[in-house]
Scaffold this active site. Structure first.
Site, PDB file in Angstrom:
ATOM      1  N   HIS A 135     -22.717  48.953 -27.425  1.00 16.07           N
ATOM      2  CA  HIS A 135     -23.053  47.648 -27.998  1.00 16.07           C
ATOM      3  C   HIS A 135     -22.078  46.530 -27.609  1.00 16.07           C
ATOM      4  O   HIS A 135     -21.673  45.723 -28.449  1.00 16.07           O
ATOM      5  CB  HIS A 135     -23.103  47.762 -29.527  1.00 16.07           C
ATOM      6  CG  HIS A 135     -24.307  48.503 -30.054  1.00 16.07           C
ATOM      7  ND1 HIS A 135     -25.493  48.593 -29.387  1.00 16.07           N
ATOM      8  CD2 HIS A 135     -24.485  49.176 -31.230  1.00 16.07           C
ATOM      9  CE1 HIS A 135     -26.359  49.293 -30.116  1.00 16.07           C
ATOM     10  NE2 HIS A 135     -25.780  49.673 -31.228  1.00 16.07           N
ATOM     11  N   HIS A 152     -29.855  43.785 -34.254  1.00 16.05           N
ATOM     12  CA  HIS A 152     -29.539  45.032 -34.956  1.00 16.05           C
ATOM     13  C   HIS A 152     -29.747  44.896 -36.467  1.00 16.05           C
ATOM     14  O   HIS A 152     -28.927  45.364 -37.265  1.00 16.05           O
ATOM     15  CB  HIS A 152     -28.104  45.444 -34.628  1.00 16.05           C
ATOM     16  CG  HIS A 152     -27.868  46.908 -34.655  1.00 16.05           C
ATOM     17  ND1 HIS A 152     -28.000  47.663 -35.794  1.00 16.05           N
ATOM     18  CD2 HIS A 152     -27.510  47.773 -33.683  1.00 16.05           C
ATOM     19  CE1 HIS A 152     -27.717  48.929 -35.515  1.00 16.05           C
ATOM     20  NE2 HIS A 152     -27.423  49.022 -34.229  1.00 16.05           N
ATOM     21  N   GLU A 162     -34.585  48.618 -32.746  1.00 13.83           N
ATOM     22  CA  GLU A 162     -33.882  47.778 -31.779  1.00 13.83           C
ATOM     23  C   GLU A 162     -34.650  47.794 -30.459  1.00 13.83           C
ATOM     24  O   GLU A 162     -34.715  48.837 -29.805  1.00 13.83           O
ATOM     25  CB  GLU A 162     -32.469  48.306 -31.553  1.00 13.83           C
ATOM     26  CG  GLU A 162     -31.658  48.489 -32.817  1.00 13.83           C
ATOM     27  CD  GLU A 162     -30.558  49.552 -32.666  1.00 13.83           C
ATOM     28  OE1 GLU A 162     -29.780  49.498 -31.693  1.00 13.83           O
ATOM     29  OE2 GLU A 162     -30.470  50.444 -33.522  1.00 13.83           O
TER      30      GLU A 162
HETATM   31  C1  GLA Z   1     -27.126  52.027 -32.776  1.00 15.44           C
HETATM   32  C2  GLA Z   1     -26.658  53.318 -32.225  1.00 15.44           C
HETATM   33  C3  GLA Z   1     -26.131  54.159 -33.335  1.00 15.44           C
HETATM   34  C4  GLA Z   1     -25.035  53.432 -34.066  1.00 15.44           C
HETATM   35  C5  GLA Z   1     -25.550  52.133 -34.565  1.00 15.44           C
HETATM   36  C6  GLA Z   1     -24.450  51.328 -35.220  1.00 15.44           C
HETATM   37  O1  GLA Z   1     -28.321  52.125 -33.416  1.00 15.44           O
HETATM   38  O2  GLA Z   1     -27.656  53.996 -31.493  1.00 15.44           O
HETATM   39  O3  GLA Z   1     -25.670  55.383 -32.822  1.00 15.44           O
HETATM   40  O4  GLA Z   1     -23.966  53.199 -33.201  1.00 15.44           O
HETATM   41  O5  GLA Z   1     -26.110  51.392 -33.541  1.00 15.44           O
HETATM   42  O6  GLA Z   1     -23.743  52.040 -36.163  1.00 15.44           O
END
Ligand code: GLA
Length: 342
Positions: A103, A173, A306
Site C-alpha cells: 500500500h 480503502h 478495494e
Molecule cells: C489490504 C490487505 C490486507 C491488509 C489491509 C490493511 O486489504 O490486503 O492484508 O494489509 O489492507 O490492514
C-alpha cells in the site's frame, strides 16, 4: 463547506468536507489521506446510519496502519520482495509487510495531506508525489474526485500524470459496515461477487500468476452468500489470509459486487473500471484503535472492496501491469451505490 477536523501531531490543520445525496444522506471526507470519513445513509426505517468505519480523532488516522477510509498509493496492495524493474532499471522499495511492500510503503498517500478543491456536487483532492518518493520514479500528480449524487451513489474518480514512466495503482480503502453499527461484525452481511475466479496467493498474500476457479470453494460468492459462512474454513487460501483477503478476478459485468445487511436493509452495489477487487474482511482489526462514537475497531467490524490491478502485477508475467507512461493519463472509476433492498 469545509470544517476543521483537527491538527496533526506536526501542527497541520486537517479539514472535513461534506457532500449531500438524497433524504439528507451525506458523505464526509478528510484532506488527510483524501479519506472517506463517514457515509450516512438511511436504513429501512428511514433513520440515517453511518456505514463507514473511521475515527473522531485525527491522532488515530495518523497512527493507524489499517488504511481505514484512505486513498492508497502509489501502488496499492503488495509488491513481492519490495522490488520491481522498469525500463531495465531495478527499484528497491520500503518493506512494510514482512519482506514485501504494501500500500505505497512507509509513508503512503494515506498519510499525506491533499489539496482540496470544492465544486458544486463534488470534491477533488490533489497530491503531488515527487520523483523518488517511497522509491518510485517520476513526479506523479494524482487526483481523487468524489461525487455523491442525488441517488446516493458515491463515485470515486482517480486520475494521475507523471513526468517519467512509473507505476500507478490507486484504490480507496473504505471499511463498510452496512449494519450501520460498528460495534457489530460484518459476518451477517450477504455478499455477491461477480467473479468466477481469484488469484491464488502464498502465505504472505503474494500472487504468482495462478488463477483458481471459485466453484466448490469458500471463495464462491457468485450467488448471494453470507460472509460468515466460510470465513473460518480450513481451505488453505482462507487460512493464509486469516479470513478473506484476496483478489477476485472480475467477470465483465456492470455491477461487480453487491453487499447487503438484513439488519439495516441497506444494500451497496459496486462498479469499477479495474480488473480486480480485494475483498478483505477486516481480519487484522484488533480493537486497539478507537473509532467514531468511542467504539473500538474490532475484528471483522468492517469489510473492504478495494478495486485494483492484481496484487504484485508488476512481477507477474500474465497480469496486466499498472504502468503509467510519461505523457499518458491514468484514469479509473469506482462507484458504490447505496439503496434499500426491495
Ligand atoms: C489490504 C490487505 C490486507 C491488509 C489491509 C490493511 O486489504 O490486503 O492484508 O494489509 O489492507 O490492514
Amino acid at each position: 463547506m469545509a470544517s476543521i477536523f483537527g491538527k496533526t501531531s506536526s501542527g497541520e490543520t486537517v479539514h472535513c468536507y461534506r457532500l449531500y445525496g438524497k433524504e439528507n444522506a451525506y458523505v464526509e471526507f478528510l484532506d488527510y489521506g483524501a479519506s472517506i470519513h463517514a457515509i450516512c445513509v438511511p436504513d429501512k426505517n428511514g433513520v440515517l446510519c453511518d456505514v463507514a468505519l473511521g475515527f473522531s480523532d485525527i491522532s488515530y488516522y495518523e497512527k493507524q496502519d489499517c488504511y481505514i477510509g484512505a486513498t492508497v498509493g502509489r501502488v496499492c496492495n503488495r509488491i513481492e520482495n519490495s522490488t520491481f524493474t522498469l525500463n531495465g532499471k531495478t527499484y528497491p522499495l520500503y518493506a512494510n509487510d514482512g519482506k514485501n511492500h504494501l500500500h505505497g510503503g512507509k509513508i503512503g498517500f494515506d498519510k499525506k495531506i491533499w489539496q482540496a478543491e470544492e465544486h458544486d456536487d463534488s470534491i477533488t483532492f490533489t497530491y503531488v508525489s515527487v520523483d523518488g518518493e517511497e522509491g518510485y520514479p517520476g513526479t506523479l500528480t494524482v487526483s481523487v474526485t468524489y461525487t455523491f449524487d442525488k441517488n446516493n451513489k458515491l463515485t470515486i474518480l482517480h486520475t494521475a500524470t507523471t513526468n517519467k514512466d512509473t507505476l500507478c495503482a490507486l484504490t480507496n480503502h473504505c471499511y463498510f459496515n452496512l449494519n450501520g453499527d460498528s460495534s457489530t461484525t460484518i459476518l451477517n452481511h450477504i455478499l455477491t461477487l461477480y467473479a468466477d475466479s481469484f488469484t491464488s496467493a502464498d502465505a504472505e498474500s503474494i500472487p504468482h500468476g495462478e488463477i483458481v476457479p471459485v466453484t466448490g470453494t469458500p471463495m464462491d460468492f457468485t450467488t448471494p452468500t453470507q460472509i460468515g459462512k466460510g470465513i473460518d474454513s480450513d481451505y488453505e487460501p482462507i487460512r493464509f489470509g486469516k479470513g478473506y483477503d484476496h483478489n477476485w478476478i472480475l467477470n465483465n459485468t456492470d455491477i461487480v459486487a453487491r453487499a447487503y445487511s438484513e439488519k439495516s436493509g441497506i444494500q451497496m452495489d459496486m462498479t469499477t473500471t479495474l480488473p480486480g477487487v480485494q475483498f478483505y474482511s477486516g481480519n487484522f482489526l484488533d480493537g486497539s484503535l478507537i473509532g467514531k462514537n468511542n467504539v473500538p475497531v474490532t475484528n471483522r467490524s468492517g469489510f473492504c472492496l478495494e478495486s485494483q490491478y492484481f496484487p504484485n502485477a508488476i512481477n507477474v508475467d500474465n497480469f496486466e501491469k499498472p504502468l503509467l507512461k510519461a505523457g499518458d493519463v491514468y484514469k479509473h472509476q469506482t462507484t458504490y451505490q447505496f439503496s434499500i433492498k426491495k
